[in-house]
Design a protein around this motif. Structure first.
Motif, PDB file in Angstrom:
ATOM      1  N   ASP A 155      -0.023  -2.038 -10.706  1.00 34.03           N
ATOM      2  CA  ASP A 155       0.664  -2.980  -9.892  1.00 34.03           C
ATOM      3  C   ASP A 155       0.505  -1.740  -8.459  1.00 34.03           C
ATOM      4  OD1 ASP A 155       0.978  -4.823 -11.360  1.00 34.03           O
ATOM      5  OD2 ASP A 155       2.845  -4.771 -12.073  1.00 34.03           O
ATOM      6  N   GLN A 156       1.178  -0.937  -8.835  1.00 35.05           N
ATOM      7  CA  GLN A 156       1.360   0.365  -7.357  1.00 35.05           C
ATOM      8  C   GLN A 156      -0.263   0.387  -6.994  1.00 35.05           C
ATOM      9  OE1 GLN A 156       4.051   0.934  -6.141  1.00 35.05           O
ATOM     10  NE2 GLN A 156       2.980   2.155  -4.041  1.00 35.05           N
ATOM     11  N   LEU A 157      -1.133   0.753  -7.203  1.00 37.08           N
ATOM     12  CA  LEU A 157      -2.341   1.019  -6.712  1.00 37.08           C
ATOM     13  C   LEU A 157      -3.011  -0.230  -6.366  1.00 37.08           C
ATOM     14  CD1 LEU A 157      -4.482   2.861  -9.874  1.00 37.08           C
ATOM     15  CD2 LEU A 157      -3.533   3.478  -7.930  1.00 37.08           C
ATOM     16  N   ALA A 158      -2.694  -1.700  -6.659  1.00 39.60           N
ATOM     17  CA  ALA A 158      -3.200  -2.731  -6.347  1.00 39.60           C
ATOM     18  C   ALA A 158      -2.362  -2.298  -5.308  1.00 39.60           C
ATOM     19  CB  ALA A 158      -2.757  -3.908  -7.154  1.00 39.60           C
ATOM     20  N   ILE A 159      -0.695  -2.754  -4.801  1.00 43.78           N
ATOM     21  CA  ILE A 159      -0.559  -2.513  -3.567  1.00 43.78           C
ATOM     22  C   ILE A 159      -0.230  -2.181  -2.856  1.00 43.78           C
ATOM     23  CG2 ILE A 159       2.284  -2.119  -3.049  1.00 43.78           C
ATOM     24  CD1 ILE A 159       3.303  -3.220  -5.946  1.00 43.78           C
ATOM     25  N   ASP A 160      -0.822  -0.842  -3.445  1.00 46.03           N
ATOM     26  CA  ASP A 160      -1.293   0.820  -2.369  1.00 46.03           C
ATOM     27  C   ASP A 160      -3.019   0.315  -1.196  1.00 46.03           C
ATOM     28  OD1 ASP A 160       0.992   2.478  -2.792  1.00 46.03           O
ATOM     29  OD2 ASP A 160      -0.121   3.380  -4.249  1.00 46.03           O
ATOM     30  N   THR A 161      -3.446  -0.995  -2.183  1.00 44.72           N
ATOM     31  CA  THR A 161      -4.920  -1.043  -1.461  1.00 44.72           C
ATOM     32  C   THR A 161      -4.661  -2.130  -0.753  1.00 44.72           C
ATOM     33  OG1 THR A 161      -6.284  -0.617  -3.751  1.00 44.72           O
ATOM     34  CG2 THR A 161      -7.080  -1.855  -2.554  1.00 44.72           C
ATOM     35  N   LEU A 162      -3.742  -2.784  -0.904  1.00 44.12           N
ATOM     36  CA  LEU A 162      -3.588  -4.142   0.089  1.00 44.12           C
ATOM     37  C   LEU A 162      -3.094  -3.103   1.513  1.00 44.12           C
ATOM     38  CD1 LEU A 162      -2.404  -6.802  -2.620  1.00 44.12           C
ATOM     39  CD2 LEU A 162      -4.358  -7.091  -1.280  1.00 44.12           C
ATOM     40  N   PHE A 163      -1.923  -2.582   1.208  1.00 41.98           N
ATOM     41  CA  PHE A 163      -1.571  -1.727   2.488  1.00 41.98           C
ATOM     42  C   PHE A 163      -2.076  -0.992   3.444  1.00 41.98           C
ATOM     43  CE2 PHE A 163       2.466  -3.494   0.434  1.00 41.98           C
ATOM     44  CZ  PHE A 163       2.930  -4.352   1.817  1.00 41.98           C
ATOM     45  N   GLY A 164      -3.414  -0.470   2.789  1.00 44.84           N
ATOM     46  CA  GLY A 164      -4.481   0.823   3.156  1.00 44.84           C
ATOM     47  C   GLY A 164      -3.826   2.117   2.875  1.00 44.84           C
ATOM     48  N   ARG A 165      -2.800   1.554   1.644  1.00 44.78           N
ATOM     49  CA  ARG A 165      -2.461   3.331   1.122  1.00 44.78           C
ATOM     50  C   ARG A 165      -3.427   4.042   0.440  1.00 44.78           C
ATOM     51  NH1 ARG A 165       2.756   1.421  -0.651  1.00 44.78           N
ATOM     52  NH2 ARG A 165       4.339   0.087   2.272  1.00 44.78           N
ATOM     53  N   SER A 166      -3.375   5.761   0.814  1.00 40.05           N
ATOM     54  CA  SER A 166      -4.334   6.072  -0.084  1.00 40.05           C
ATOM     55  C   SER A 166      -3.409   6.348  -1.263  1.00 40.05           C
ATOM     56  CB  SER A 166      -4.579   7.364   0.339  1.00 40.05           C
ATOM     57  OG  SER A 166      -3.461   8.168   0.336  1.00 40.05           O
ATOM     58  N   SER A 167      -3.677   5.990  -2.990  1.00 38.95           N
ATOM     59  CA  SER A 167      -2.833   6.485  -3.854  1.00 38.95           C
ATOM     60  C   SER A 167      -3.785   7.472  -5.148  1.00 38.95           C
ATOM     61  CB  SER A 167      -2.911   5.677  -4.542  1.00 38.95           C
ATOM     62  OG  SER A 167      -4.004   4.759  -5.117  1.00 38.95           O
ATOM     63  N   ARG A 168      -3.192   8.826  -5.609  1.00 38.55           N
ATOM     64  CA  ARG A 168      -3.804   9.362  -6.626  1.00 38.55           C
ATOM     65  C   ARG A 168      -3.631   9.225  -7.838  1.00 38.55           C
ATOM     66  NH1 ARG A 168       0.503  14.607  -6.406  1.00 38.55           N
ATOM     67  NH2 ARG A 168       0.322  14.971  -4.765  1.00 38.55           N
ATOM     68  N   ASP A 169      -4.990   9.086  -8.634  1.00 37.25           N
ATOM     69  CA  ASP A 169      -4.898   8.476  -9.754  1.00 37.25           C
ATOM     70  C   ASP A 169      -4.251   8.997 -10.648  1.00 37.25           C
ATOM     71  OD1 ASP A 169      -6.137  10.853 -10.571  1.00 37.25           O
ATOM     72  OD2 ASP A 169      -8.799  10.317 -10.187  1.00 37.25           O
ATOM     73  N   ARG A 170      -4.677   8.252 -11.680  1.00 34.61           N
ATOM     74  CA  ARG A 170      -3.764   8.078 -13.172  1.00 34.61           C
ATOM     75  C   ARG A 170      -3.570  10.201 -13.089  1.00 34.61           C
ATOM     76  NH1 ARG A 170      -5.111   6.913 -19.091  1.00 34.61           N
ATOM     77  NH2 ARG A 170      -3.193   7.466 -20.183  1.00 34.61           N
ATOM     78  N   GLN A 171      -5.248  10.419 -13.454  1.00 31.70           N
ATOM     79  CA  GLN A 171      -5.057  12.040 -13.622  1.00 31.70           C
ATOM     80  C   GLN A 171      -4.301  13.025 -12.683  1.00 31.70           C
ATOM     81  OE1 GLN A 171      -6.493  12.817 -16.576  1.00 31.70           O
ATOM     82  NE2 GLN A 171      -5.163  14.561 -16.649  1.00 31.70           N
ATOM     83  N   GLU A 172      -4.570  12.761 -11.295  1.00 31.15           N
ATOM     84  CA  GLU A 172      -4.024  13.531 -10.825  1.00 31.15           C
ATOM     85  C   GLU A 172      -3.015  13.644 -10.776  1.00 31.15           C
ATOM     86  OE1 GLU A 172      -6.553  13.608  -6.714  1.00 31.15           O
ATOM     87  OE2 GLU A 172      -6.028  11.735  -7.192  1.00 31.15           O
TER      88      GLU A 172
END
Length: 360
Positions: free
Chosen positions: A184-201
């Motif tokens: 859910d957070q990955l989807a939200i970050d994408t819609l807001f144009g935010r960068s996000s760390r992947d799960r392994q990071e």
């Protein structure tokens, strides 16, 4: 945290036209994201209209120094702005330290509820909700702040870091499935144009984080501290001063610095109307720009332009909430000609900010 006390957002008052307008605006290809815990089905076909580009406006903060807010909610809440990449780790570590000192050592709270909410690409809001019984509210207020500042001075304990590390690795560490909150957070970050760390990071960061790093982050963030405090519990001015907090004295009813001028302004306004309280000497005056109450020679005012939501209760009462989340409730039965007062109040505000409130 703790400022608004307006109940549910009145979804029962939504109209079909409002829902249709919302769907047409937001359910568009450029404003939608799907997440999957497995491969995307090849037959997936969800056509959405292109829609208009949706702009996301972010208002500047209303409070910029460590501040105490008197809240209508019970207990104590601590809130900080922290760097987003380490918000969850910091939140869990603080939760551990607060539980250790306020629950296990002092026995003055039951639990600590913690939340993080992304504000922008760089910062998240970190909230810690403490739940003492009422007689322990003041000790919880003092010890909660002292605990945070103690960690700033002495650093996080290794047990707190280990607990935070374990909590995050447990949340993200399953091999056969990716947690829904992370998707859910990955989807939200994408819609807001935010960068996000992947799960392994995130897992790597949890594995390698050290006490000194988390302490440095907290030290840089402590200046954003806001404390919400049960307003029904007496707190001395010495307590507030001793902990270096500004007091947010803003209420929806603002006192006029010169009541005489405010009164004369109302009198010369040909469109003003006054109601008298049934059992006291209080008066309520409504003009095209403000709502005023006069009690014992003191005048307080709500500027109508500051009101963002008007709650029209099914029982006949009216609630007002301003742009800062401060509220007041008006019981029409307490005022002479209350039905007329209710009608005039509703007519004073734009229809789009008036919501029907059910008492169910």
């Amino acid at each position: 945290m703790g400022a608004a006390h307006f109940g549910a957002p009145a979804t029962t008052g939504l109209t079909k036209a409002e829902l249709t307008e919302w769907a047409c605006r937001w359910l568009a290809a450029g404003n939608a994201a799907l997440t999957f815990t497995g491969p995307v089905p090849s037959a997936l076909d969800i056509p959405l209209p292109a829609g208009e580009p949706v702009s996301h406006h972010q208002d500047p903060p209303l409070i910029t120094v460590p501040t105490l807010i008197k809240s209508q909610k019970q207990g104590v809440a601590l809130s900080l702005l922290v760097p987003s990449p380490d918000a969850d780790l910091l939140c869990e570590a603080l939760r551990y330290e607060l539980l250790a000192r306020l629950r296990h050592d002092s026995g003055i709270i039951y639990s600590v509820e913690n939340f993080t909410t992304a504000i922008d690409n760089d910062q998240s809001q970190l909230d810690l909700i403490l739940d003492p019984v009422r007689q322990n509210t003041v000790p919880t207020f003092r010890e909660g702040i002292n605990t945070l500042r103690g960690v700033v001075d002495a650093g996080f304990s290794e047990d707190a870091v280990q607990s935070a590390r374990h909590a995050l690795m447990t949340e993200l560490g399953w091999d056969d499935y990716i947690p829904q909150d992370h998707l859910d957070q990955l989807a939200i970050d994408t819609l807001f144009g935010r960068s996000s760390r992947d799960r392994q990071e995130l897992l790597d960061r949890a594995t390698n984080v050290a006490s000194g790093e988390l302490t440095k982050i907290l030290r840089a963030s402590i200046g954003s501290l806001i404390v919400a405090f049960d307003k029904s519990v007496e707190l001395s001015k010495a307590d507030v001063r001793g902990l270096g907090l500004a007091m947010d004295r803003y209420e929806i009813w603002q006192r006029n610095k010169d009541p005489k001028n405010a009164k004369s302004a109302a009198e010369v306004d040909a469109e003003s109307t006054t109601w008298r309280h049934k059992s006291t000497q209080a008066r309520l005056t409504l003009t095209p720009t403000r709502l005023m109450t006069q009690t014992s020679g003191k005048t307080r005012t709500i500027l109508l332009a500051d009101v963002d939501v008007v709650g029209d209760h099914s029982c006949g009462g009216i609630s007002l909430m301003d742009y800062r989340g401060r509220t007041c409730d008006l019981n029409m039965d307490e005022w002479k000609a209350g039905k007329k007062l209710r009608r005039k109040l509703l007519e004073a505000f734009p229809p789009e900010i008036i919501r029907s409130f059910s008492e169910e």
